[in-house]
Design a protein around this motif. Structure first.
Motif, short mmCIF file in Angstrom:
data_model
loop_
_atom_site.label_atom_id
_atom_site.label_comp_id
_atom_site.label_asym_id
_atom_site.label_seq_id
_atom_site.Cartn_x
_atom_site.Cartn_y
_atom_site.Cartn_z
N THR A 112 7.19 -32.16 -7.42
CA THR A 112 6.18 -32.38 -8.37
C THR A 112 6.99 -32.68 -9.85
OG1 THR A 112 4.94 -30.62 -7.31
CG2 THR A 112 4.59 -30.88 -9.71
N LEU A 113 8.26 -31.94 -10.01
CA LEU A 113 8.96 -32.27 -11.20
C LEU A 113 10.06 -33.19 -10.54
CD1 LEU A 113 9.02 -28.98 -13.23
CD2 LEU A 113 8.26 -31.40 -14.06
N CYS A 114 10.37 -34.35 -11.07
CA CYS A 114 11.56 -35.31 -10.66
C CYS A 114 12.62 -35.49 -11.74
CB CYS A 114 10.85 -36.74 -10.35
SG CYS A 114 9.75 -36.69 -9.11
N PRO A 115 13.90 -35.89 -11.32
CA PRO A 115 14.97 -35.96 -12.27
C PRO A 115 14.54 -36.93 -13.40
CG PRO A 115 15.63 -36.23 -10.03
CD PRO A 115 14.46 -36.11 -9.95
N GLY A 116 14.99 -36.56 -14.53
CA GLY A 116 14.60 -37.35 -15.77
C GLY A 116 13.18 -37.03 -16.51
N ASP A 123 15.90 -28.69 -29.53
CA ASP A 123 15.13 -29.94 -29.18
C ASP A 123 13.78 -29.74 -28.95
OD1 ASP A 123 14.28 -32.08 -27.72
OD2 ASP A 123 15.96 -32.15 -26.29
N PRO A 124 13.04 -30.33 -29.78
CA PRO A 124 11.63 -30.14 -29.66
C PRO A 124 11.06 -30.49 -28.52
CG PRO A 124 12.18 -32.20 -31.01
CD PRO A 124 13.38 -31.45 -30.48
N ASN A 125 11.42 -31.28 -27.39
CA ASN A 125 11.14 -31.64 -26.31
C ASN A 125 11.54 -30.65 -25.14
OD1 ASN A 125 9.93 -34.31 -27.01
ND2 ASN A 125 12.29 -35.02 -27.09
N GLY A 126 10.93 -30.66 -24.16
CA GLY A 126 10.99 -29.70 -23.11
C GLY A 126 12.23 -29.89 -22.34
N ALA A 127 13.01 -28.89 -21.56
CA ALA A 127 14.24 -29.23 -20.81
C ALA A 127 14.03 -30.37 -19.86
CB ALA A 127 14.39 -27.99 -20.07
N GLU A 128 15.11 -31.02 -19.71
CA GLU A 128 15.26 -32.12 -18.85
C GLU A 128 15.66 -31.77 -17.53
OE1 GLU A 128 17.39 -36.39 -18.33
OE2 GLU A 128 18.15 -35.09 -19.77
N ARG A 178 10.61 -34.14 -18.03
CA ARG A 178 10.66 -33.00 -19.09
C ARG A 178 9.71 -31.80 -18.57
NH1 ARG A 178 14.63 -33.06 -23.37
NH2 ARG A 178 15.26 -35.27 -23.78
N LEU A 179 10.19 -30.70 -18.74
CA LEU A 179 9.41 -29.62 -18.65
C LEU A 179 8.63 -29.39 -19.85
CD1 LEU A 179 11.92 -26.73 -17.38
CD2 LEU A 179 10.12 -28.00 -16.05
N PRO A 180 7.35 -28.70 -19.82
CA PRO A 180 6.56 -28.56 -20.84
C PRO A 180 7.61 -27.97 -22.20
CG PRO A 180 5.44 -27.87 -19.24
CD PRO A 180 6.67 -28.22 -18.76
N GLU A 217 8.90 -25.11 -25.08
CA GLU A 217 8.85 -23.61 -24.72
C GLU A 217 7.59 -22.82 -25.11
OE1 GLU A 217 11.91 -21.79 -27.20
OE2 GLU A 217 13.56 -22.62 -25.91
N ARG A 218 6.82 -23.31 -26.27
CA ARG A 218 5.67 -22.74 -26.55
C ARG A 218 4.75 -23.07 -25.58
NH1 ARG A 218 3.70 -21.18 -31.21
NH2 ARG A 218 5.45 -21.86 -32.25
N GLU A 219 4.58 -24.00 -24.85
CA GLU A 219 3.55 -24.70 -23.90
C GLU A 219 3.98 -23.62 -22.57
OE1 GLU A 219 0.46 -25.89 -21.84
OE2 GLU A 219 0.93 -25.90 -24.03
N LEU A 220 5.35 -23.62 -22.18
CA LEU A 220 5.65 -22.66 -21.16
C LEU A 220 5.11 -20.97 -21.29
CD1 LEU A 220 9.20 -23.97 -20.33
CD2 LEU A 220 7.24 -24.08 -18.86
N MET A 221 5.20 -20.62 -22.66
CA MET A 221 4.88 -19.44 -22.86
C MET A 221 3.18 -19.14 -22.53
SD MET A 221 6.78 -18.81 -26.47
CE MET A 221 5.87 -17.55 -27.19
N VAL A 222 2.71 -20.33 -22.78
CA VAL A 222 1.32 -20.19 -22.62
C VAL A 222 0.92 -20.26 -21.09
CG1 VAL A 222 -1.03 -21.37 -23.15
CG2 VAL A 222 0.73 -21.09 -24.90
N GLN A 223 1.46 -21.34 -20.77
CA GLN A 223 1.13 -21.41 -19.11
C GLN A 223 1.57 -20.16 -18.21
OE1 GLN A 223 1.94 -24.94 -17.06
NE2 GLN A 223 1.90 -26.19 -18.86
N PHE A 224 2.67 -19.71 -18.53
CA PHE A 224 3.36 -18.43 -17.85
C PHE A 224 2.62 -17.23 -18.45
CE2 PHE A 224 6.43 -21.34 -16.61
CZ PHE A 224 6.46 -21.37 -15.33
N SER A 225 2.23 -16.99 -19.48
CA SER A 225 1.91 -15.80 -20.23
C SER A 225 2.79 -14.93 -20.34
CB SER A 225 0.77 -14.91 -19.38
OG SER A 225 -0.49 -15.86 -19.31
#
Length: 247
Positions: free
Chosen positions: A30-34, A73-78, A36-38, A40-48
């Motif tokens: 579902t997540l492929c090399p290259g 880095d303003p983008n998510g982790a790669e 990006r994860l959401p 940090e803020r979005e991950l906080m929301v998704q995972f609560s």
């Protein structure tokens, strides 16, 4: 009293659940090399969960070689591609902390080296044969320290010639752990010269079989060589298990 036996319940921290889900997404494609994860803020929301929980999960994933996260880095982790380096780290940790005996490690190395040599006898190039031969020549001319380096070089070429990256990583890890465990005993051995001469003779036999393309013979010689070199350093019951690979 009869009945089932239960194990104590282990408390699972929130960051471990985050790691499990992201690992599952990477392993499932579902997540492929290259990608990006959401953020940090979005991950906080998704995972609560809190920001500290997200950051701890990202640290674990980065340590496992699955993602790269840059501070600020303003983008998510790669998501990173598969790396033998990450596997090397994981296997080294496993070999060192899993209470594996020296006999088990040597037995595994006998299996790995024999498999590598079996493949190398079929797949090796002329250049790789020359590298193996050069390593054996260096072993003949070397002192104990240089001898070990030349021995490692020989087996590195064999593993590379196998064409199997997993064999290369596993062989390197197991060899380094075994050598670390018995380095002191080898250095203190009164018959180092005899050990070195016997090892050189074994390497020459294996090289000849690889050169002739006789993989089964090369594999048998490899297992015998490994057994002869290490058998004196393991307890008798573990030597019996190792001997099963010589039949």
């Amino acid at each position: 009293m009869g009945g089932p036996r239960f194990e104590p319940v282990r408390t699972v921290r929130a960051y471990e659940r985050v790691v499990e889900q992201i690992e599952g997404a990477i392993e499932g494609g579902t997540l492929c090399p290259g990608e990006r994860l959401p953020s940090e803020r979005e991950l906080m929301v998704q995972f609560s969960v809190s920001r500290s929980t997200v950051r701890e999960a990202l640290r674990v994933l980065q340590a496992r070689g699955l993602v790269r996260s840059r501070p600020g880095d303003p983008n998510g982790a790669e998501v990173l591609p598969f790396s033998p380096i990450a596997l090397h780290k994981s296997m080294t940790t496993l070999a060192r902390v899993a209470e594996l005996s020296l006999g088990e490690l040597v037995q595994f190395r006998m299996v790995l080296d024999a498999a590598a040599i079996l493949l190398a006898a079929r797949l090796r190039t002329e250049e790789e044969l020359e590298e193996m031969a050069a390593a054996v020549e260096r072993m003949k001319e070397a002192d104990s320290d240089a001898f070990s380096a030349a021995d490692v070089a020989f087996h590195d070429v064999v593993a590379r010639a196998s064409g199997n990256k997993l064999i290369q990583v596993c062989t390197d890890v197991v060899r380094s752990v075994v050598v670390d465990l018995i380095a002191g005993r080898i250095a203190a051995a009164p018959d180092q010269e005899a050990l070195m001469r016997r090892s050189i003779a074994h390497h020459e036999e294996v090289l000849a079989a690889v050169r002739a393309g006789d993989g089964p013979l090369a594999a048998r010689l490899s297992r015998r060589s490994m057994y002869d070199y290490y058998a004196g350093y393991v307890p008798e019951d573990e030597r019996i298990a190792m001997q099963a690979l010589l039949e």
